[in-house]
Write a protein that holds these residues in place. Structure first.
Motif, mmCIF file in Angstrom:
data_model
loop_
_atom_site.group_PDB
_atom_site.id
_atom_site.type_symbol
_atom_site.label_atom_id
_atom_site.label_comp_id
_atom_site.label_asym_id
_atom_site.label_seq_id
_atom_site.Cartn_x
_atom_site.Cartn_y
_atom_site.Cartn_z
ATOM 1 N N ASP A 220 -4.191 23.070 -8.621
ATOM 2 C CA ASP A 220 -3.904 21.634 -8.621
ATOM 3 C C ASP A 220 -2.459 21.421 -8.177
ATOM 4 O OD1 ASP A 220 -4.657 18.785 -9.880
ATOM 5 O OD2 ASP A 220 -2.598 19.275 -10.433
ATOM 6 N N ILE A 221 -2.261 20.437 -7.296
ATOM 7 C CA ILE A 221 -0.918 20.024 -6.875
ATOM 8 C C ILE A 221 -0.784 18.542 -7.182
ATOM 9 C CG2 ILE A 221 0.719 19.834 -4.970
ATOM 10 C CD1 ILE A 221 -0.789 22.046 -3.558
ATOM 11 N N SER A 222 0.271 18.176 -7.863
ATOM 12 C CA SER A 222 0.427 16.769 -8.227
ATOM 13 C C SER A 222 1.882 16.355 -8.175
ATOM 14 C CB SER A 222 -0.131 16.506 -9.636
ATOM 15 O OG SER A 222 0.595 17.255 -10.595
ATOM 16 N N SER A 223 2.070 15.061 -8.054
ATOM 17 C CA SER A 223 3.414 14.479 -8.082
ATOM 18 C C SER A 223 3.279 13.119 -8.734
ATOM 19 C CB SER A 223 3.971 14.348 -6.662
ATOM 20 O OG SER A 223 5.273 13.793 -6.692
ATOM 21 N N ALA A 224 3.971 12.926 -9.849
ATOM 22 C CA ALA A 224 3.835 11.681 -10.615
ATOM 23 C C ALA A 224 5.007 10.753 -10.325
ATOM 24 C CB ALA A 224 3.777 11.985 -12.110
ATOM 25 N N THR A 225 4.745 9.465 -10.372
ATOM 26 C CA THR A 225 5.789 8.469 -10.166
ATOM 27 C C THR A 225 6.173 7.825 -11.491
ATOM 28 O OG1 THR A 225 6.348 6.383 -9.043
ATOM 29 C CG2 THR A 225 4.063 6.686 -9.707
ATOM 30 N N TRP A 226 7.390 7.333 -11.548
ATOM 31 C CA TRP A 226 7.883 6.661 -12.764
ATOM 32 C C TRP A 226 7.409 5.218 -12.839
ATOM 33 C CZ3 TRP A 226 10.767 2.462 -11.299
ATOM 34 C CH2 TRP A 226 11.342 2.497 -10.023
ATOM 35 N N TYR A 227 6.858 4.688 -11.735
ATOM 36 C CA TYR A 227 6.415 3.285 -11.711
ATOM 37 C C TYR A 227 4.907 3.220 -11.908
ATOM 38 C CZ TYR A 227 5.622 -1.490 -10.064
ATOM 39 O OH TYR A 227 5.230 -2.804 -9.970
ATOM 40 N N GLN A 228 4.480 2.498 -12.943
ATOM 41 C CA GLN A 228 3.068 2.433 -13.296
ATOM 42 C C GLN A 228 2.390 1.137 -12.853
ATOM 43 O OE1 GLN A 228 2.118 5.348 -14.588
ATOM 44 N NE2 GLN A 228 4.302 5.890 -14.519
ATOM 45 N N GLY A 229 3.163 0.209 -12.302
ATOM 46 C CA GLY A 229 2.585 -1.057 -11.846
ATOM 47 C C GLY A 229 2.083 -0.943 -10.421
ATOM 48 N N ASN A 230 2.005 -2.088 -9.726
ATOM 49 C CA ASN A 230 1.655 -2.074 -8.307
ATOM 50 C C ASN A 230 2.601 -3.011 -7.554
ATOM 51 O OD1 ASN A 230 0.684 -4.762 -8.607
ATOM 52 N ND2 ASN A 230 -1.380 -4.051 -9.062
ATOM 53 N N ASP A 231 2.436 -3.069 -6.238
ATOM 54 C CA ASP A 231 3.341 -3.888 -5.436
ATOM 55 C C ASP A 231 2.702 -5.199 -4.992
ATOM 56 O OD1 ASP A 231 1.518 -2.875 -3.679
ATOM 57 O OD2 ASP A 231 2.968 -2.009 -2.288
ATOM 58 N N GLN A 232 1.642 -5.609 -5.691
ATOM 59 C CA GLN A 232 0.991 -6.879 -5.361
ATOM 60 C C GLN A 232 1.709 -8.031 -6.068
ATOM 61 O OE1 GLN A 232 -3.258 -6.710 -5.968
ATOM 62 N NE2 GLN A 232 -3.351 -4.567 -5.345
ATOM 63 N N ASN A 233 1.722 -9.182 -5.405
ATOM 64 C CA ASN A 233 2.422 -10.347 -5.942
ATOM 65 C C ASN A 233 1.537 -11.133 -6.899
ATOM 66 O OD1 ASN A 233 4.515 -9.645 -4.208
ATOM 67 N ND2 ASN A 233 3.825 -11.035 -2.600
ATOM 68 N N VAL A 234 2.151 -11.639 -7.960
ATOM 69 C CA VAL A 234 1.449 -12.523 -8.890
ATOM 70 C C VAL A 234 1.512 -13.936 -8.319
ATOM 71 C CG1 VAL A 234 1.415 -13.500 -11.204
ATOM 72 C CG2 VAL A 234 1.990 -11.092 -10.878
ATOM 73 N N GLU A 235 0.348 -14.497 -8.001
ATOM 74 C CA GLU A 235 0.319 -15.863 -7.448
ATOM 75 C C GLU A 235 0.256 -16.878 -8.583
ATOM 76 O OE1 GLU A 235 -2.202 -18.567 -4.216
ATOM 77 O OE2 GLU A 235 -3.150 -16.835 -5.174
ATOM 78 N N HIS A 236 1.135 -17.850 -8.508
ATOM 79 C CA HIS A 236 1.121 -18.946 -9.486
ATOM 80 C C HIS A 236 0.902 -20.259 -8.734
ATOM 81 C CE1 HIS A 236 2.013 -21.489 -12.889
ATOM 82 N NE2 HIS A 236 2.867 -22.153 -12.132
ATOM 83 N N ARG A 237 -0.129 -21.010 -9.157
ATOM 84 C CA ARG A 237 -0.446 -22.269 -8.489
ATOM 85 C C ARG A 237 0.320 -23.405 -9.148
ATOM 86 N NH1 ARG A 237 -3.512 -23.725 -4.635
ATOM 87 N NH2 ARG A 237 -4.315 -21.608 -4.417
ATOM 88 N N LEU A 238 1.118 -24.097 -8.334
ATOM 89 C CA LEU A 238 1.916 -25.227 -8.829
ATOM 90 C C LEU A 238 1.076 -26.471 -8.968
ATOM 91 C CD1 LEU A 238 5.072 -24.685 -6.573
ATOM 92 C CD2 LEU A 238 4.823 -24.067 -8.989
ATOM 93 N N ASN A 239 0.161 -26.685 -8.021
ATOM 94 C CA ASN A 239 -0.780 -27.803 -8.056
ATOM 95 C C ASN A 239 -1.982 -27.408 -7.211
ATOM 96 O OD1 ASN A 239 -0.020 -28.283 -5.333
ATOM 97 N ND2 ASN A 239 1.659 -29.613 -6.001
ATOM 98 N N GLU A 240 -2.814 -28.385 -6.903
ATOM 99 C CA GLU A 240 -4.036 -28.054 -6.169
ATOM 100 C C GLU A 240 -3.760 -27.505 -4.779
ATOM 101 O OE1 GLU A 240 -5.765 -32.081 -6.946
ATOM 102 O OE2 GLU A 240 -7.587 -30.903 -7.275
ATOM 103 N N ASN A 241 -2.635 -27.854 -4.187
ATOM 104 C CA ASN A 241 -2.385 -27.513 -2.790
ATOM 105 C C ASN A 241 -1.221 -26.555 -2.573
ATOM 106 O OD1 ASN A 241 -4.415 -29.417 -1.926
ATOM 107 N ND2 ASN A 241 -2.942 -31.052 -2.374
ATOM 108 N N ARG A 242 -0.440 -26.287 -3.614
ATOM 109 C CA ARG A 242 0.749 -25.469 -3.441
ATOM 110 C C ARG A 242 0.791 -24.342 -4.474
ATOM 111 N NH1 ARG A 242 5.215 -29.325 -4.616
ATOM 112 N NH2 ARG A 242 6.579 -27.549 -4.151
ATOM 113 N N SER A 243 1.336 -23.202 -4.058
ATOM 114 C CA SER A 243 1.472 -22.061 -4.965
ATOM 115 C C SER A 243 2.724 -21.280 -4.581
ATOM 116 C CB SER A 243 0.242 -21.158 -4.903
ATOM 117 O OG SER A 243 0.111 -20.586 -3.613
ATOM 118 N N ILE A 244 3.167 -20.423 -5.489
ATOM 119 C CA ILE A 244 4.284 -19.526 -5.200
ATOM 120 C C ILE A 244 3.857 -18.098 -5.536
ATOM 121 C CG2 ILE A 244 6.100 -21.233 -5.584
ATOM 122 C CD1 ILE A 244 6.517 -19.989 -8.353
ATOM 123 N N ASP A 245 4.449 -17.139 -4.840
ATOM 124 C CA ASP A 245 4.217 -15.724 -5.127
ATOM 125 C C ASP A 245 5.406 -15.174 -5.893
ATOM 126 O OD1 ASP A 245 1.749 -15.513 -3.932
ATOM 127 O OD2 ASP A 245 2.564 -15.025 -1.957
#
Length: 609
Positions: free
Chosen positions: A444-469
């Protein structure tokens, strides 16, 4: 005149009083609630419009609540980022001060204090980046229930034991720093096929390489590994451990950072200079020279003084530098002393390299073969005892003895070498054994990272037509560069070949990374190649802009809710003065009705007979 009522007249009066009572009750409810009606059917003509307005109001209020939560998350993230920037700035200041006052050799106490501060700063950053609000982590990308950062920090001694700065170096590039990789030959991991690994130790070149020979139909390679990263190798015969990748060739061969002598080109003993850590240079030409010997098998390399006790002033853990070796200085390197014999004559170097081994990749034998198995301890299993052996490709590869139970002496974890076979004369490790069938080589060959999250953005909707990442996370270039700079400084024990005092070029490297993380762009040449753009200055601007957008959206929603409230009130709210007047009218009418009814009740025909 008085009139005596009949039954029908009395019932009519009662119904009229009940209707008046109902009207009075409704009027009292209107006055109390200030609403025209309690049911939509009470305002049929405008009920559809009222429902539409109320739905819009409810939706806007929900957006306000969600935006308030987002505002809290952004405020918390902003506070955490300010604390991170302050910690990075303070470490930058201390590094700058240390660098300005650098002596030769560097002062031990100052160096160790700086490295301890680097580790302390890493712990601060880990704590700030693992902030959660309402059970959701802020710097994990979309994996909001996963703690994002685990640097595996405890003490400076433990950190330097993991990263000694020579054999195992802290990653210097972003790709190596964030690398996560798994490759195996046991049916697990990202890749799992019948591939052979060949470990090669070249004493002439002084290199250690690992080559993968893909099995039939396999596309397995080292393409996803990065030079400078640390890999962990497990379940091989002789080469388990952690290694730093020096280079990768054609995605199939890895060269590791190794510490070993090169086969001397001059006859031994030879005359060389050995420089001690304090700068003292010993000329061995006047003392008969030294003999540099390459260790055989798993043994480490040695340097033997021609004069007995010639190394008595040195100790295990000291570093030495060889000068003037061979025809081209092939062994002019810095080494760490692993041990010295009691006489002070023989130095055993702290050697890091591969041992020759081919593992994995069992080939189908197409039938039973008269093969011999030899344990690492010397015990031999001959065909006369085991019968012919059948080799079957995996994963996992298996060896089946012709004689039941004849392989029971091979314990799990034991290594053995095969000879006399066709294509399977290699070294294997026993993974499981029922006495007859061996399952081998779950490498077995492995390499572990210290970061356990991901690089995807959390989208937040401000209203029906607008959102922010919300596009900030713990591997933002500014944060990653700061963590990398601190790790580069913290590695390596003072006085060893991998120590900061022996590698002062790390100061400039870390300084560049810190300055690049605090305020991009930074003057000068990146020490490890082009870096991703990003600084705390930019993160602060981005998060601040998100806060403004959320706040502006909420102000708009609140204004709209006020507008809707006014229109809803115009439809469903009663004119309180009119309602009170109406209620009083109904009350007087009801009172009069009771009086008339009471008078009628008093009349009787007996009065006229």
């Amino acid at each position: 005149m008085s009139r005596v009522t009949d039954l029908s007249t009395q019932q009519l009066l009662v119904r009229q009083m009940m209707r008046t009572q109902q009207n009075l009750t409704e009027a009292e409810i209107q006055v109390t609630t200030e609403k025209k009606t309690q049911v939509y059917s009470g305002i049929v003509a405008q009920s559809h419009r009222l429902v539409s307005l109320e739905v819009s109001k409810t939706l806007s209020e929900r957006y306000v609540q969600n935006n308030q939560t987002a505002e809290l998350r952004l405020d918390s993230a902003s506070t955490s980022l300010e604390a991170i920037e302050k910690s990075v700035s303070e470490f930058h200041r201390r590094l700058q001060s240390y660098k300005s006052n650098l002596s030769n050799p560097p002062v031990q106490d100052d160096t160790q204090e700086l490295q301890k501060w680097a580790l302390s700063s890493l712990k601060d950053l880990q704590s700030y980046l693992n902030l959660d609000v309402d059970g959701q982590y802020l710097f994990s990308g979309t994996k909001t229930t996963t703690q994002p950062v685990d640097l595996g920090l405890s003490t400076i001694d433990a950190f330097q034991a993991e990263y000694d700065g020579q054999k195992i170096k802290y990653p210097t590039t972003r790709d190596a720093h964030l690398q996560e990789f798994t490759m195996s030959n046991n049916g697990e991991g990202i890749s799992a096929i019948t591939d052979a690994l060949t470990f090669d130790r070249d004493d002439t070149a002084g290199t250690s390489t690992l080559t993968i020979a893909p099995g039939t139909g396999s596309t397995q390679s080292f393409a996803n590994l990065e030079p400078g990263s640390t890999i962990t190798i497990a379940d091989t015969g002789y080469n388990d451990g952690n290694y730093t990748i020096k280079s990768i060739d054609s995605n199939t061969q890895i060269t590791i950072e190794s510490t070993q002598l090169v086969t001397p080109t001059n006859a031994q003993p030879e005359n060389v200079y050995i420089v001690k850590n304090d700068g003292t240079k010993i000329d061995w030409a006047t003392s008969g020279g030294v003999t540099m010997a390459i260790g055989t098998g798993a043994a480490s390399d040695t340097i033997t003084a021609r004069t007995a006790g010639g190394f008595s002033e040195l100790s295990a853990g000291d570093i030495i530098t060889i000068e003037g070796s061979g025809n081209s200085g092939e062994n002019d390197k810095t080494f760490t002393i692993g041990s010295i014999d009691a006489a002070g004559t023989v130095i055993t170097l702290d050697t890091k390299r591969f041992e020759d081994e081919t593992t994995g990749g069992v080939v189908d034998s197409g039938g039973a073969e008269a093969a011999t198995l030899t344990e690492s301890g010397g015990t031999t299993y001959l065909p006369a005892a085991t019968g012919n052996i059948t080799f079957t490709a995996g994963p996992p590869g298996t060896l089946v003895a012709g004689t039941t139970g004849s392989l029971s002496g091979l314990a799990v974890g034991e290594t053995f070498t095969v000879s006399g076979s066709t294509g399977n004369n290699k070294t294997y490790t026993v993974a499981s054994n029922d006495g007859t069938t061996l399952r081998v080589n779950d490498w077995d060959i492995s390499s572990a990272t210290w970061y356990q999250g991901n690089d995807q953005n959390v989208e937040h909707r401000l209203n029906e037509n607008r959102s922010i990442d919300m596009d900030f996370n713990a591997i933002d270039p500014a944060i990653e560069k700061a963590i990398r700079a601190m790790g580069i400084i913290a590695q390596g024990v003072y006085g060893t070949a991998g120590g900061l005092d022996q590698n002062t070029d790390r100061l400039d490297d870390a300084m560049y990374l810190l300055e690049d993380s605090l305020s991009f762009p930074t003057s000068g040449t990146p020490p490890f190649g082009a870096e991703q753009t990003g600084s705390f200055e930019q993160i602060a601007f981005d998060v601040g802009f998100m806060q403004v957008r959320v706040n502006t959206a909420n102000e708009s929603h609140e204004s709209y809710v006020g507008f809707l409230d006014k229109n809803i009130g115009n439809i469903e709210n009663v004119n309180l003065l009119e309602a009170i007047t109406t209620m009083q009218d109904h009350a007087r009418t009801l009172e009069a009705s009771y009086q008339v009814f009471s008078r009628f009740q008093e009349l009787s025909l007996n009065k006229y007979l």
